[in-house]
Design a protein around this motif. Structure first.
Motif, PDB file in Angstrom:
ATOM      1  N   UNK A   1      15.413   8.027 -30.852  1.00 22.55           N
ATOM      2  CA  UNK A   1      15.609   9.127 -29.913  1.00 22.55           C
ATOM      3  C   UNK A   1      14.368   9.314 -29.037  1.00 22.55           C
ATOM      4  N   UNK A   2      13.195   9.150 -29.645  1.00 21.09           N
ATOM      5  CA  UNK A   2      11.952   9.236 -28.872  1.00 21.09           C
ATOM      6  C   UNK A   2      11.880   8.107 -27.844  1.00 21.09           C
ATOM      7  N   UNK A   3      12.309   6.900 -28.233  1.00 22.70           N
ATOM      8  CA  UNK A   3      12.337   5.771 -27.298  1.00 22.70           C
ATOM      9  C   UNK A   3      13.294   6.054 -26.151  1.00 22.70           C
ATOM     10  N   UNK A   4      14.444   6.654 -26.457  1.00 24.52           N
ATOM     11  CA  UNK A   4      15.395   7.022 -25.409  1.00 24.52           C
ATOM     12  C   UNK A   4      14.782   8.037 -24.438  1.00 24.52           C
ATOM     13  N   UNK A   5      13.993   8.949 -24.960  1.00 26.76           N
ATOM     14  CA  UNK A   5      13.330   9.926 -24.101  1.00 26.76           C
ATOM     15  C   UNK A   5      12.380   9.255 -23.133  1.00 26.76           C
ATOM     16  N   UNK A   6      11.626   8.273 -23.607  1.00 33.27           N
ATOM     17  CA  UNK A   6      10.711   7.523 -22.733  1.00 33.27           C
ATOM     18  C   UNK A   6      11.496   6.754 -21.669  1.00 33.27           C
ATOM     19  N   UNK A   7      12.596   6.139 -22.085  1.00 30.83           N
ATOM     20  CA  UNK A   7      13.421   5.389 -21.140  1.00 30.83           C
ATOM     21  C   UNK A   7      13.994   6.316 -20.074  1.00 30.83           C
ATOM     22  N   UNK A   8      14.415   7.505 -20.482  1.00 35.85           N
ATOM     23  CA  UNK A   8      14.932   8.481 -19.523  1.00 35.85           C
ATOM     24  C   UNK A   8      13.853   8.894 -18.533  1.00 35.85           C
ATOM     25  N   UNK A   9      12.623   9.021 -19.007  1.00 36.11           N
ATOM     26  CA  UNK A   9      11.509   9.326 -18.115  1.00 36.11           C
ATOM     27  C   UNK A   9      11.305   8.226 -17.089  1.00 36.11           C
ATOM     28  N   UNK A  10      11.397   6.974 -17.531  1.00 33.41           N
ATOM     29  CA  UNK A  10      11.280   5.836 -16.616  1.00 33.41           C
ATOM     30  C   UNK A  10      12.352   5.916 -15.536  1.00 33.41           C
ATOM     31  N   UNK A  11      13.590   6.166 -15.951  1.00 32.31           N
ATOM     32  CA  UNK A  11      14.704   6.229 -15.006  1.00 32.31           C
ATOM     33  C   UNK A  11      14.490   7.344 -13.990  1.00 32.31           C
ATOM     34  N   UNK A  12      14.046   8.512 -14.453  1.00 29.26           N
ATOM     35  CA  UNK A  12      13.830   9.641 -13.552  1.00 29.26           C
ATOM     36  C   UNK A  12      12.769   9.321 -12.505  1.00 29.26           C
TER      37      UNK A  12
ATOM     38  N   UNK B   1       0.811  -1.215   0.000  1.00 30.81           N
ATOM     39  CA  UNK B   1       0.000   0.000   0.000  1.00 30.81           C
ATOM     40  C   UNK B   1       0.846   1.267   0.000  1.00 30.81           C
ATOM     41  N   UNK B   2       2.079   1.150   0.505  1.00 34.91           N
ATOM     42  CA  UNK B   2       2.952   2.327   0.570  1.00 34.91           C
ATOM     43  C   UNK B   2       3.626   2.628  -0.769  1.00 34.91           C
ATOM     44  N   UNK B   3       3.539   1.713  -1.720  1.00 32.46           N
ATOM     45  CA  UNK B   3       4.175   1.934  -3.017  1.00 32.46           C
ATOM     46  C   UNK B   3       3.372   2.944  -3.832  1.00 32.46           C
ATOM     47  N   UNK B   4       4.064   3.647  -4.688  1.00 31.65           N
ATOM     48  CA  UNK B   4       3.423   4.647  -5.549  1.00 31.65           C
ATOM     49  C   UNK B   4       2.961   3.966  -6.840  1.00 31.65           C
ATOM     50  N   UNK B   5       1.714   3.506  -6.825  1.00 25.36           N
ATOM     51  CA  UNK B   5       1.205   2.795  -8.004  1.00 25.36           C
ATOM     52  C   UNK B   5       1.043   3.714  -9.204  1.00 25.36           C
ATOM     53  N   UNK B   6       0.784   4.992  -8.944  1.00 27.88           N
ATOM     54  CA  UNK B   6       0.673   5.936 -10.066  1.00 27.88           C
ATOM     55  C   UNK B   6       1.999   6.047 -10.812  1.00 27.88           C
ATOM     56  N   UNK B   7       3.098   6.118 -10.053  1.00 27.94           N
ATOM     57  CA  UNK B   7       4.421   6.168 -10.680  1.00 27.94           C
ATOM     58  C   UNK B   7       4.683   4.892 -11.462  1.00 27.94           C
ATOM     59  N   UNK B   8       4.293   3.760 -10.896  1.00 28.28           N
ATOM     60  CA  UNK B   8       4.475   2.494 -11.598  1.00 28.28           C
ATOM     61  C   UNK B   8       3.657   2.421 -12.874  1.00 28.28           C
ATOM     62  N   UNK B   9       2.434   2.952 -12.822  1.00 26.89           N
ATOM     63  CA  UNK B   9       1.578   2.943 -14.008  1.00 26.89           C
ATOM     64  C   UNK B   9       2.139   3.856 -15.097  1.00 26.89           C
ATOM     65  N   UNK B  10       2.633   5.027 -14.702  1.00 28.01           N
ATOM     66  CA  UNK B  10       3.238   5.939 -15.683  1.00 28.01           C
ATOM     67  C   UNK B  10       4.458   5.288 -16.320  1.00 28.01           C
ATOM     68  N   UNK B  11       5.254   4.613 -15.504  1.00 31.70           N
ATOM     69  CA  UNK B  11       6.422   3.924 -16.048  1.00 31.70           C
ATOM     70  C   UNK B  11       6.028   2.812 -17.013  1.00 31.70           C
ATOM     71  N   UNK B  12       4.905   2.171 -16.751  1.00 29.39           N
ATOM     72  CA  UNK B  12       4.416   1.146 -17.675  1.00 29.39           C
ATOM     73  C   UNK B  12       4.087   1.761 -19.027  1.00 29.39           C
ATOM     74  N   UNK B  13       3.398   2.892 -18.990  1.00 28.46           N
ATOM     75  CA  UNK B  13       3.058   3.593 -20.239  1.00 28.46           C
ATOM     76  C   UNK B  13       4.333   4.024 -20.969  1.00 28.46           C
ATOM     77  N   UNK B  14       5.308   4.521 -20.224  1.00 30.56           N
ATOM     78  CA  UNK B  14       6.560   4.962 -20.848  1.00 30.56           C
ATOM     79  C   UNK B  14       7.279   3.814 -21.542  1.00 30.56           C
ATOM     80  N   UNK B  15       7.348   2.654 -20.890  1.00 30.42           N
ATOM     81  CA  UNK B  15       8.039   1.518 -21.502  1.00 30.42           C
ATOM     82  C   UNK B  15       7.282   0.989 -22.713  1.00 30.42           C
TER      83      UNK B  15
END
Length: 202
Positions: free
Chosen positions: A103-114, A62-76
């Protein structure tokens, strides 16, 4: 013999052959299978530990940030789409367009990392570590193992981007970009299992 008869007696052209071929290099597929096996062992160990203490795992999830995980799913997923477009562009001989997709894929990956780094920072600020609990040990180990694969994937995508800009890929030279794409799709696939397993399923 008239022209019609001549055409009728002419041998039919042989059917066009489409030889099946493995996309990318065999070595990358062996590596991918080995990595999937390693993740599979991790996932099985997580499931076993969760079955022994479901209340602890459910509470700490419950303490995990599921919104962040969901955004990362969309990014990947978006990055994988861009990689597919890059491969198609390279096959069509449009290397510079393929480079833009990479380059666009790299941008998404960078978003995931951040986002993932922000999650780790919040966890460490809250005093969470590998020794905090069994759940946190698995959470940090699994996600960091995947995180390192994302970083390697970014290095590969960067190399593909450089080569695509230089026009090194075309229909007769697809091995490199297909191998890199296969690795990236593996990274994506693992996250599609990891995210619901660790963040969602209770």
């Amino acid at each position: 013999m008239d022209a019609t008869t001549t055409v009728a007696l002419a041998p039919a052209p042989p059917p066009e052959r489409h030889d099946a071929r493995l996309a990318g290099d065999l070595a990358i597929w062996i590596f991918i299978l080995a990595e999937l096996l390693a993740f599979g062992v991790f996932f099985a160990a997580y499931a076993f530990a969760r079955a022994n203490d479901p209340a602890l795992f459910a509470a700490e999830q419950l303490a995990l940030n599921r919104s962040a995980g969901a955004i990362n799913t969309v990014l990947l997923l978006t990055a994988s789409y861009f990689v597919v477009r890059a491969v198609h562009a390279a096959e069509a001989g449009r290397g510079h367009r393929g480079a833009r997709w990479l380059l666009a894929a790299l941008g998404c990956a960078a978003g995931f990392v951040a986002i993932k780094l922000a999650e780790y920072a919040a966890a460490f600020e809250a005093g969470i570590s590998l020794s905090s609990s069994t759940f946190h040990m698995f959470y940090l180990s699994l996600t960091f193992f995947h995180f390192m694969h994302v970083l390697l994937g970014m290095v590969i995508l960067g190399a593909l981007w450089v080569n695509a800009r230089r026009g090194r890929y075309d229909a007769d030279n697809m091995n490199g970009i297909e191998s890199g794409a296969a690795y990236w799709h593996m990274v994506d696939l693992v996250w599609l299992v990891l995210f619901p397993l660790v963040y969602v399923i209770r």
